[in-house]
Design a protein around this motif. Structure first.
Motif, PDB file in Angstrom:
ATOM      1  N   VAL A  98       0.837  -1.206   0.000  1.00  7.89           N
ATOM      2  CA  VAL A  98       0.000   0.000   0.000  1.00  7.89           C
ATOM      3  C   VAL A  98       0.870   1.254   0.000  1.00  7.89           C
ATOM      4  CG1 VAL A  98      -1.610   1.352   1.395  1.00  7.89           C
ATOM      5  CG2 VAL A  98      -1.996  -1.096   1.087  1.00  7.89           C
ATOM      6  N   THR A  99       1.929   1.236   0.783  1.00  3.75           N
ATOM      7  CA  THR A  99       2.811   2.404   0.862  1.00  3.75           C
ATOM      8  C   THR A  99       3.505   2.670  -0.464  1.00  3.75           C
ATOM      9  OG1 THR A  99       3.184   2.009   3.219  1.00  3.75           O
ATOM     10  CG2 THR A  99       4.772   3.422   2.082  1.00  3.75           C
ATOM     11  N   PHE A 100       3.980   1.616  -1.126  1.00  4.01           N
ATOM     12  CA  PHE A 100       4.600   1.793  -2.434  1.00  4.01           C
ATOM     13  C   PHE A 100       3.615   2.397  -3.423  1.00  4.01           C
ATOM     14  CE2 PHE A 100       8.113  -1.410  -1.651  1.00  4.01           C
ATOM     15  CZ  PHE A 100       9.113  -0.460  -1.754  1.00  4.01           C
ATOM     16  N   ALA A 101       2.355   1.956  -3.368  1.00  8.49           N
ATOM     17  CA  ALA A 101       1.343   2.493  -4.279  1.00  8.49           C
ATOM     18  C   ALA A 101       1.096   3.978  -3.996  1.00  8.49           C
ATOM     19  CB  ALA A 101       0.046   1.702  -4.136  1.00  8.49           C
ATOM     20  N   ILE A 102       1.021   4.343  -2.730  1.00  6.91           N
ATOM     21  CA  ILE A 102       0.779   5.739  -2.360  1.00  6.91           C
ATOM     22  C   ILE A 102       1.894   6.643  -2.879  1.00  6.91           C
ATOM     23  CG2 ILE A 102       0.704   7.335  -0.387  1.00  6.91           C
ATOM     24  CD1 ILE A 102      -0.805   5.143   1.146  1.00  6.91           C
ATOM     25  N   PHE A 103       3.138   6.149  -2.822  1.00  5.07           N
ATOM     26  CA  PHE A 103       4.277   6.961  -3.249  1.00  5.07           C
ATOM     27  C   PHE A 103       4.727   6.655  -4.682  1.00  5.07           C
ATOM     28  CE2 PHE A 103       4.299   7.315   1.322  1.00  5.07           C
ATOM     29  CZ  PHE A 103       4.598   8.656   1.524  1.00  5.07           C
ATOM     30  N   ARG A 104       3.812   6.052  -5.459  1.00  3.45           N
ATOM     31  CA  ARG A 104       3.974   5.866  -6.902  1.00  3.45           C
ATOM     32  C   ARG A 104       5.154   4.971  -7.278  1.00  3.45           C
ATOM     33  NH1 ARG A 104       2.644  11.813  -9.574  1.00  3.45           N
ATOM     34  NH2 ARG A 104       0.561  12.030  -8.658  1.00  3.45           N
ATOM     35  N   MET A 164      10.245   0.621   6.741  1.00  2.00           N
ATOM     36  CA  MET A 164       9.941   1.273   5.471  1.00  2.00           C
ATOM     37  C   MET A 164      10.953   2.351   5.138  1.00  2.00           C
ATOM     38  SD  MET A 164       7.708   0.711   3.144  1.00  2.00           S
ATOM     39  CE  MET A 164       7.969   1.319   1.489  1.00  2.00           C
ATOM     40  N   PHE A 165      11.503   3.005   6.153  1.00  6.42           N
ATOM     41  CA  PHE A 165      12.539   4.007   5.936  1.00  6.42           C
ATOM     42  C   PHE A 165      13.755   3.366   5.281  1.00  6.42           C
ATOM     43  CE2 PHE A 165      16.054   6.778   7.137  1.00  6.42           C
ATOM     44  CZ  PHE A 165      15.527   8.040   6.908  1.00  6.42           C
ATOM     45  N   VAL A 166      14.132   2.186   5.784  1.00  4.40           N
ATOM     46  CA  VAL A 166      15.273   1.461   5.215  1.00  4.40           C
ATOM     47  C   VAL A 166      14.949   0.968   3.806  1.00  4.40           C
ATOM     48  CG1 VAL A 166      16.712  -0.601   5.443  1.00  4.40           C
ATOM     49  CG2 VAL A 166      16.201   0.787   7.457  1.00  4.40           C
ATOM     50  N   ILE A 167      13.757   0.400   3.627  1.00 10.33           N
ATOM     51  CA  ILE A 167      13.356  -0.074   2.302  1.00 10.33           C
ATOM     52  C   ILE A 167      13.390   1.070   1.289  1.00 10.33           C
ATOM     53  CG2 ILE A 167      11.423  -0.933   0.924  1.00 10.33           C
ATOM     54  CD1 ILE A 167      10.598  -2.640   3.315  1.00 10.33           C
ATOM     55  N   SER A 168      12.871   2.225   1.682  1.00  6.32           N
ATOM     56  CA  SER A 168      12.854   3.385   0.782  1.00  6.32           C
ATOM     57  C   SER A 168      14.271   3.797   0.410  1.00  6.32           C
ATOM     58  CB  SER A 168      12.131   4.562   1.452  1.00  6.32           C
ATOM     59  OG  SER A 168      10.778   4.257   1.702  1.00  6.32           O
ATOM     60  N   GLY A 169      15.173   3.716   1.374  1.00  6.12           N
ATOM     61  CA  GLY A 169      16.542   4.112   1.115  1.00  6.12           C
ATOM     62  C   GLY A 169      17.283   3.171   0.196  1.00  6.12           C
ATOM     63  N   VAL A 170      17.126   1.870   0.412  1.00  3.41           N
ATOM     64  CA  VAL A 170      17.939   0.906  -0.347  1.00  3.41           C
ATOM     65  C   VAL A 170      17.276   0.414  -1.622  1.00  3.41           C
ATOM     66  CG1 VAL A 170      19.107   0.112   1.740  1.00  3.41           C
ATOM     67  CG2 VAL A 170      17.060  -1.101   0.954  1.00  3.41           C
ATOM     68  N   ALA A 171      15.963   0.604  -1.750  1.00  2.00           N
ATOM     69  CA  ALA A 171      15.264   0.001  -2.887  1.00  2.00           C
ATOM     70  C   ALA A 171      14.580   0.983  -3.820  1.00  2.00           C
ATOM     71  CB  ALA A 171      14.226  -1.004  -2.385  1.00  2.00           C
ATOM     72  N   THR A 172      14.446   2.247  -3.438  1.00  2.00           N
ATOM     73  CA  THR A 172      13.771   3.202  -4.323  1.00  2.00           C
ATOM     74  C   THR A 172      14.662   4.379  -4.692  1.00  2.00           C
ATOM     75  OG1 THR A 172      12.808   4.601  -2.569  1.00  2.00           O
ATOM     76  CG2 THR A 172      11.582   2.629  -3.219  1.00  2.00           C
ATOM     77  N   ALA A 237       8.088   6.076   4.744  1.00  2.00           N
ATOM     78  CA  ALA A 237       8.325   6.441   3.342  1.00  2.00           C
ATOM     79  C   ALA A 237       8.232   7.950   3.151  1.00  2.00           C
ATOM     80  CB  ALA A 237       7.308   5.733   2.445  1.00  2.00           C
ATOM     81  N   PHE A 238       7.284   8.584   3.838  1.00  2.00           N
ATOM     82  CA  PHE A 238       7.132  10.035   3.735  1.00  2.00           C
ATOM     83  C   PHE A 238       8.397  10.751   4.217  1.00  2.00           C
ATOM     84  CE2 PHE A 238       6.077  14.082   5.779  1.00  2.00           C
ATOM     85  CZ  PHE A 238       5.529  14.774   4.715  1.00  2.00           C
ATOM     86  N   CYS A 239       8.926  10.306   5.359  1.00  2.00           N
ATOM     87  CA  CYS A 239      10.117  10.955   5.913  1.00  2.00           C
ATOM     88  C   CYS A 239      11.336  10.750   5.019  1.00  2.00           C
ATOM     89  CB  CYS A 239      10.404  10.434   7.323  1.00  2.00           C
ATOM     90  SG  CYS A 239       9.283  11.094   8.559  1.00  2.00           S
ATOM     91  N   ASN A 241      11.298  10.327   1.749  1.00  2.95           N
ATOM     92  CA  ASN A 241      11.105  11.183   0.584  1.00  2.95           C
ATOM     93  C   ASN A 241      11.319  12.657   0.921  1.00  2.95           C
ATOM     94  OD1 ASN A 241       9.966   9.761  -2.046  1.00  2.95           O
ATOM     95  ND2 ASN A 241       9.198   8.636  -0.289  1.00  2.95           N
ATOM     96  N   LEU A 242      11.076  13.014   2.181  1.00  4.50           N
ATOM     97  CA  LEU A 242      11.277  14.384   2.619  1.00  4.50           C
ATOM     98  C   LEU A 242      12.753  14.753   2.637  1.00  4.50           C
ATOM     99  CD1 LEU A 242       9.449  16.723   3.679  1.00  4.50           C
ATOM    100  CD2 LEU A 242      10.049  15.971   5.993  1.00  4.50           C
ATOM    101  N   ILE A 243      13.613  13.806   2.994  1.00  2.00           N
ATOM    102  CA  ILE A 243      15.047  14.096   3.088  1.00  2.00           C
ATOM    103  C   ILE A 243      15.830  13.672   1.856  1.00  2.00           C
ATOM    104  CG2 ILE A 243      14.971  13.869   5.597  1.00  2.00           C
ATOM    105  CD1 ILE A 243      16.395  11.162   5.267  1.00  2.00           C
ATOM    106  N   ARG A 244      15.154  13.057   0.894  1.00  7.15           N
ATOM    107  CA  ARG A 244      15.846  12.569  -0.297  1.00  7.15           C
ATOM    108  C   ARG A 244      16.406  13.722  -1.134  1.00  7.15           C
ATOM    109  NH1 ARG A 244      14.236   8.010  -4.237  1.00  7.15           N
ATOM    110  NH2 ARG A 244      12.495   7.714  -2.833  1.00  7.15           N
ATOM    111  N   PHE A 245      15.711  14.840  -1.219  1.00 11.07           N
ATOM    112  CA  PHE A 245      16.063  16.034  -1.986  1.00 11.07           C
ATOM    113  C   PHE A 245      15.966  15.843  -3.493  1.00 11.07           C
ATOM    114  CE2 PHE A 245      17.018  18.627   1.434  1.00 11.07           C
ATOM    115  CZ  PHE A 245      17.926  18.051   2.295  1.00 11.07           C
ATOM    116  N   THR A 246      16.595  14.795  -4.011  1.00  9.61           N
ATOM    117  CA  THR A 246      16.688  14.648  -5.463  1.00  9.61           C
ATOM    118  C   THR A 246      16.825  13.182  -5.830  1.00  9.61           C
ATOM    119  OG1 THR A 246      17.987  15.206  -7.423  1.00  9.61           O
ATOM    120  CG2 THR A 246      19.189  14.932  -5.367  1.00  9.61           C
ATOM    121  N   ASP A 247      16.459  12.853  -7.051  1.00 11.35           N
ATOM    122  CA  ASP A 247      16.642  11.498  -7.560  1.00 11.35           C
ATOM    123  C   ASP A 247      17.958  11.347  -8.311  1.00 11.35           C
ATOM    124  OD1 ASP A 247      14.299  10.394  -6.575  1.00 11.35           O
ATOM    125  OD2 ASP A 247      13.120  11.176  -8.239  1.00 11.35           O
ATOM    126  N   LYS A 248      18.739  12.447  -8.412  1.00 14.01           N
ATOM    127  CA  LYS A 248      19.999  12.370  -9.141  1.00 14.01           C
ATOM    128  C   LYS A 248      21.030  11.549  -8.376  1.00 14.01           C
ATOM    129  CE  LYS A 248      19.613  16.846 -11.510  1.00 14.01           C
ATOM    130  NZ  LYS A 248      20.261  18.160 -11.702  1.00 14.01           N
TER     131      LYS A 248
END
Length: 264
Positions: A98-104, A164-172, A237-239, A241-248
């Motif tokens: 569900v979280t992955f779907a929310i954050f596209r 989810m914070f770790v998953i977001s960092g290492v997988a997205t 996941a929200f947090c 994405n908040l600190i990610r800044f960029t996808d570069k």
């Protein structure tokens, strides 16, 4: 890379459409979705069978120990991520899906299919354990709050956030080392079980709690494990994405004299 499913299964993703291939493309897409669902069922089955199985064996025979249970949970998730992550994304968890779907990072239309597959895998694993070991009530391998429900509720939110914070960092994030995703996520689960296992059972996963509860007919505090993990994963996941800044990639960012200039 596990979980990173932004591309989806659209045969027209690259902007090209080959005339006369609609039927075959549709067939291929259906086959791919079926393969993903099967992978989620199998993956969730072995995560629950092995993780909960260690709980059953420890309670009935006392040969695993609590640290052993923590290690088993971490290892089985790591193993299954590397086994089927390239097929289904290796969610094994409705809250993650569900979280992955929310954050596209995952198509909404596949969310119900994944959730059914994950619950089915959990039910099959729980039923298998119950039949194999003839599990008595005192060897229940589900999750029940120890103490007040609210304490387990908050605990589940915190550990689901970390997961989810770790998953977001290492997988997205394409700047991360994707090959280490399974190790990072497995170790996160192991650490969470060490800390939260004696308090809430360290579920982090509605399917993990629902399967044993339905098979063993024990629903004490089940609301905690249905509500808290999605809240934690969405916040995690929200947090990130908040600190990610960029996808570069980091190397592109550091080419400029200033990060702020690269954003202008």
């Amino acid at each position: 890379m596990p979980w990173n499913n932004e591309r989806g299964d659209d045969p027209e993703f690259d902007g090209k459409k080959i005339e006369g291939t609609d039927v075959s493309s549709s067939h291929e897409t259906t086959v791919q979705i079926i393969q993903k669902i099967i992978a989620e069922v199998i993956g969730t089955f072995f995560v629950i069978f092995t993780g909960c199985g260690s709980v059953v064996v420890n309670k009935m025979y006392g040969s695993v120990t609590f640290p052993g249970i923590c290690v088993v949970w971490g290892l089985i998730v790591m193993v299954m991520v590397y086994s089927v992550g390239h097929i289904s994304g290796a969610h094994f968890n409705p809250a993650v899906t569900v979280t992955f779907a929310i954050f596209r990072h995952f198509p909404y239309k596949q969310v119900p299919l994944y959730m059914v597959a994950q619950l089915l895998g959990s039910l099959l694993a729980s039923g298998t354990l119950s039949l194999l070991f003839n599990v008595p009530d005192e060897a229940y391998f589900g999750t029940i709050p120890v103490g007040p429900d609210i304490r387990s509720f908050v605990t589940e939110i915190i550990i689901s956030f970390l997961l989810m914070f770790v998953i977001s960092g290492v997988a997205t994030d394409n700047r991360a080392i994707g090959e280490l995703a399974g190790i990072a996520v497995g170790m996160t689960i192991m650490l969470n079980v060490f800390v939260a296992g004696p308090v809430s059972g360290a579920s982090m996963n509605p399917a993990r709690s629902l399967g044993p509860a339905i098979v063993m007919r024990k629903f004490d505090g089940i609301w905690v494990y249905i509500v808290a993990p999605p809240i934690g994963t969405i916040l995690g996941a929200f947090c990130y994405n908040l600190i990610r800044f960029t996808d570069k990639p980091l190397r592109e960012i550091t080419k400029t004299a200033s990060f702020l200039k690269s954003k202008s």
